[in-house]
Design a protein around this motif. Structure first.
Motif, PDB file in Angstrom:
ATOM      1  N   TYR A 361       1.019  -0.922   0.129  1.00  0.00           N
ATOM      2  CA  TYR A 361      -0.117   0.055   0.023  1.00  0.00           C
ATOM      3  C   TYR A 361       0.601   1.032  -0.154  1.00  0.00           C
ATOM      4  N   VAL A 362       0.251   2.388  -1.023  1.00  0.00           N
ATOM      5  CA  VAL A 362       1.157   3.812  -0.555  1.00  0.00           C
ATOM      6  C   VAL A 362      -0.151   4.253   0.374  1.00  0.00           C
ATOM      7  N   ILE A 363       0.212   4.990   1.144  1.00  0.00           N
ATOM      8  CA  ILE A 363      -0.507   6.172   1.855  1.00  0.00           C
ATOM      9  C   ILE A 363      -0.354   7.340   1.708  1.00  0.00           C
ATOM     10  N   PHE A 364      -1.275   8.039   1.953  1.00  0.00           N
ATOM     11  CA  PHE A 364      -0.884   9.982   0.703  1.00  0.00           C
ATOM     12  C   PHE A 364      -1.451  10.548   1.822  1.00  0.00           C
ATOM     13  N   ASP A 365      -1.403  11.663   2.885  1.00  0.00           N
ATOM     14  CA  ASP A 365      -2.135  12.751   2.631  1.00  0.00           C
ATOM     15  C   ASP A 365      -2.432  13.156   1.716  1.00  0.00           C
ATOM     16  N   PRO A 496      -2.489  18.773 -10.745  1.00  0.00           N
ATOM     17  CA  PRO A 496      -2.553  18.465 -12.148  1.00  0.00           C
ATOM     18  C   PRO A 496      -2.225  16.398 -12.271  1.00  0.00           C
ATOM     19  N   GLU A 497      -0.928  16.653 -11.718  1.00  0.00           N
ATOM     20  CA  GLU A 497       0.256  15.439 -11.482  1.00  0.00           C
ATOM     21  C   GLU A 497      -0.527  14.588 -10.618  1.00  0.00           C
ATOM     22  N   SER A 498      -1.361  14.473  -9.889  1.00  0.00           N
ATOM     23  CA  SER A 498      -1.858  13.332  -8.443  1.00  0.00           C
ATOM     24  C   SER A 498      -2.282  12.008  -8.920  1.00  0.00           C
ATOM     25  N   LYS A 499      -3.617  12.551 -10.241  1.00  0.00           N
ATOM     26  CA  LYS A 499      -4.036  11.661 -10.782  1.00  0.00           C
ATOM     27  C   LYS A 499      -3.013  10.309 -11.545  1.00  0.00           C
ATOM     28  N   LYS A 500      -1.930  11.289 -12.565  1.00  0.00           N
ATOM     29  CA  LYS A 500      -1.051  10.808 -12.993  1.00  0.00           C
ATOM     30  C   LYS A 500      -0.094   9.666 -12.266  1.00  0.00           C
ATOM     31  N   ALA A 501      -0.392  10.057 -10.641  1.00  0.00           N
ATOM     32  CA  ALA A 501       0.554   9.431  -9.734  1.00  0.00           C
ATOM     33  C   ALA A 501      -0.056   7.926  -9.759  1.00  0.00           C
ATOM     34  N   ILE A 502      -1.361   8.340  -9.282  1.00  0.00           N
ATOM     35  CA  ILE A 502      -2.143   6.880  -8.643  1.00  0.00           C
ATOM     36  C   ILE A 502      -1.994   6.389 -10.177  1.00  0.00           C
ATOM     37  N   LYS A 503      -2.306   6.628 -10.883  1.00  0.00           N
ATOM     38  CA  LYS A 503      -2.850   6.021 -11.946  1.00  0.00           C
ATOM     39  C   LYS A 503      -1.410   4.516 -12.395  1.00  0.00           C
ATOM     40  N   SER A 504       0.089   5.540 -12.342  1.00  0.00           N
ATOM     41  CA  SER A 504       1.387   4.533 -12.169  1.00  0.00           C
ATOM     42  C   SER A 504       1.406   3.338 -10.881  1.00  0.00           C
ATOM     43  N   THR A 512      -3.835   2.085  -2.712  1.00  0.00           N
ATOM     44  CA  THR A 512      -3.095   3.333  -2.434  1.00  0.00           C
ATOM     45  C   THR A 512      -4.890   3.448  -1.998  1.00  0.00           C
ATOM     46  N   ALA A 513      -4.050   4.794   0.008  1.00  0.00           N
ATOM     47  CA  ALA A 513      -5.259   4.576   0.278  1.00  0.00           C
ATOM     48  C   ALA A 513      -4.923   6.790   0.769  1.00  0.00           C
ATOM     49  N   MET A 514      -6.105   7.052   1.238  1.00  0.00           N
ATOM     50  CA  MET A 514      -5.095   8.979   1.400  1.00  0.00           C
ATOM     51  C   MET A 514      -6.090   9.048   2.625  1.00  0.00           C
ATOM     52  N   LEU A 515      -4.551   9.836   3.291  1.00  0.00           N
ATOM     53  CA  LEU A 515      -6.285   9.837   4.557  1.00  0.00           C
ATOM     54  C   LEU A 515      -5.708  11.351   5.131  1.00  0.00           C
ATOM     55  N   THR A 516      -7.103  11.866   5.805  1.00  0.00           N
ATOM     56  CA  THR A 516      -7.865  13.099   5.950  1.00  0.00           C
ATOM     57  C   THR A 516      -8.660  13.445   6.774  1.00  0.00           C
TER      58      THR A 516
END
Length: 519
Positions: A361-365, A496-504, A512-516
């Motif tokens: 897993y890659v967890i993003f803030d 703008p680059e977030s979508k590309k990073a998640i897709k990669s 992937t998961a997001m902390l918010t």
């Protein structure tokens, strides 16, 4: 303990944790020094190699009388640039933590001294100039890479130091005095004005203002603070002036703790490096033991001369030096940390680099990572006036404000190529909004409380407001003296680059998961 002594202790503490730029300079100077030594030795190695019998043969020259003396001179110059290894070895020996530098110093020192004696006593017929010089050459480059890797943490420390102001407004009685932040102590009262940064952690004892605490939370949304509320070092006072009583300064402040964390990260090593250090310690005693044993066996049992046996013993020491360990691991660490920093990633512990390949897993803030971390207008809602009119009037009123929300609205209006109108009788209403007159008509723009105070709130407006304020968004309301004209919705915007990073990452088979903190 007297006050002067306490003051000196505090200043030393602040200097230690505040002068991160000096720490970074030290790391960069160290890396530059090793690189300079490496290039000088590289140049000196060329004539040293050409002066060997093999080198002379390639050039078509025969051996000559002064050859060994010229090699001695060049090798002595190279040896001078290796004296730094002996300093490191001395520290290892003092700490009883024998490692690579101890073995290197033994090999280089013994090889050079024996070769020097052999130069002036040709009958010995044993020289290690090339061997020890290439060893020095390789290790200098390895140390350069290691120092350069350490400087990356210095870069981060320097960036953290920039979060603090250089001066603070210290209140002594009724007098305001500008002082260096290193002179601040717990219990001091400082004045923080609009647009300024808080110099240390403390509690507001007078005043009220909105603060930008994105340096800690990542959230660009201003936070309203008043008496008895805490403020953190580095946060920005957006409007109003407050008096803050400091209770955590220096290394105890929030910024100080961040600096301490980065400094600790700088000391970490990959597991392979730790293993190599342990192996070098074992290898040091093993090589020394084998070298002594070699001398004894060839002297006592084989019957060779002591000089011949000593030559073999020194050969063992030189061969046992870990050339690869001195270069391979620093090279990999430097490449990894350099790529990480270039991509905005600070590695807290280098040991974790070795297990990245096993992650699932890659967890993003969210804020500041997947989003821009700054306010932006996401929607303009009109109540019959037209969106362009609502935005134009709002931006014109906010053009006289220094608040982050106002600046964001003005910026959006300019991006839409709207012309701002002249505003008269402008007034800032602390914590609520602003008012002004445009074309002889009174307007206000601000929060829900301001509208309620002016008798403009109703059930229909409440429903629209609630809908706009979903997901933690900020809503600013525009009204004239009779009715609410529209609303402007602001929120953090997705990069703008977030979508590309998640897709990669998904393409690599990672989840992937997001902390918010949003609802």
């Amino acid at each position: 303990m007297d006050n002067n002594h306490q003051h000196r202790e505090h200043r030393d503490e602040m200097n230690h944790h505040g002068h991160s730029s000096h720490m970074m300079d030290g790391e960069m100077n160290s890396a530059s020094d090793f690189l300079k030594r490496f290039w000088i030795v590289s140049v000196l190695l060329i004539p040293l190699l050409l002066l060997t019998k093999t080198g002379l043969g390639v050039l078509g020259f025969s051996d000559f009388y002064l050859r060994s003396y010229l090699q001695f001179g060049i090798a002595t110059a190279i040896f001078y640039f290796a004296l730094i290894f002996f300093k490191h070895a001395r520290h290892e020996i003092k700490a009883k933590n024998y490692g690579m530098m101890t073995l290197v110093s033994l090999a280089v020192g013994a090889g050079y001294l024996f070769s020097a004696v052999s130069t002036f006593l040709p009958s010995l017929n044993a020289e290690f100039y090339i061997e020890i010089s290439t060893l020095i050459w390789v290790l200098l480059f390895g140390h350069y890479l290691e120092a350069k890797s350490g400087a990356r943490a210095g870069d981060a420390l320097n960036e953290v130091a920039k979060l603090l102001p250089k001066k603070a407004h210290l209140l002594v009685g009724n007098e305001e005095k500008d002082v260096d932040i290193f002179d601040l102590r717990e219990g001091n009262i400082v004045l923080v004005k609009p647009g300024e940064k808080v110099p240390a952690d403390g509690t507001i004892i007078a005043g009220k203002a909105n603060f930008n605490e994105s340096l800690i939370s990542g959230e660009s949304k201003p936070i309203e603070k008043q008496e008895a509320d805490r403020v953190i070092a580095g946060s920005i006072c957006l409007d109003g002036s407050v008096q803050v009583k400091l209770d955590r300064v220096g290394e105890n402040s929030t910024i100080g703790q961040i600096q301490k964390l980065i400094a600790q990260a700088k000391q970490t090593k990959p597991s392979a490096q730790s293993l190599a250090d342990k192996a070098a310690g074992i290898l040091t005693f093993t090589a020394l033991g084998v070298a002594i044993l070699t001398v004894l066996i060839w002297t006592l049992f084989v019957g060779q001369s002591f000089i011949f046996a000593l030559t073999l013993g020194i050969t063992v020491l030189v061969i046992a030096c870990p050339h690869a360990l001195g270069l391979a691991i620093p090279t990999v660490s430097t490449i990894a940390t350099t790529l990480a920093v270039k991509n905005g990633l600070f590695v807290k512990n280098l040991k974790k680099l070795e297990i990245v390949k096993d992650v699932d897993y890659v967890i993003f803030d969210k804020t500041g990572t997947l989003t821009k971390g700054e306010f932006g207008v996401t929607e303009v809602v009109d109540m019959g006036e037209g969106k362009q009119d609502v935005l134009g009037l709002s931006a014109s009123l906010e053009s006289g404000s220094s608040h982050m929300i106002g600046l964001s609205i003005v910026k959006h209006a300019k991006e839409e190529n709207l012309s701002l109108m002249r505003v008269s009788n402008f007034k800032n209403i602390a914590g609520k909004g602003v008012r002004g007159v445009i074309d002889d008509e009174k307007y206000i723009i601000g929060n829900k409380v301001l509208m309620q105070e002016n008798g403009l709130w109703g059930a229909e407006i409440e429903e629209k407001y609630t809908q706009c304020a979903k997901y933690g968004k900020t809503v600013v309301i525009l009204a004239n003296s009779k009715a609410i004209l529209g609303m402007i919705v602001l929120a953090d915007q997705i990069k703008p680059e977030s979508k590309k990073a998640i897709k990669s990452l998904h393409d690599l088979g990672l989840k992937t998961a997001m902390l918010t903190g949003d609802d």
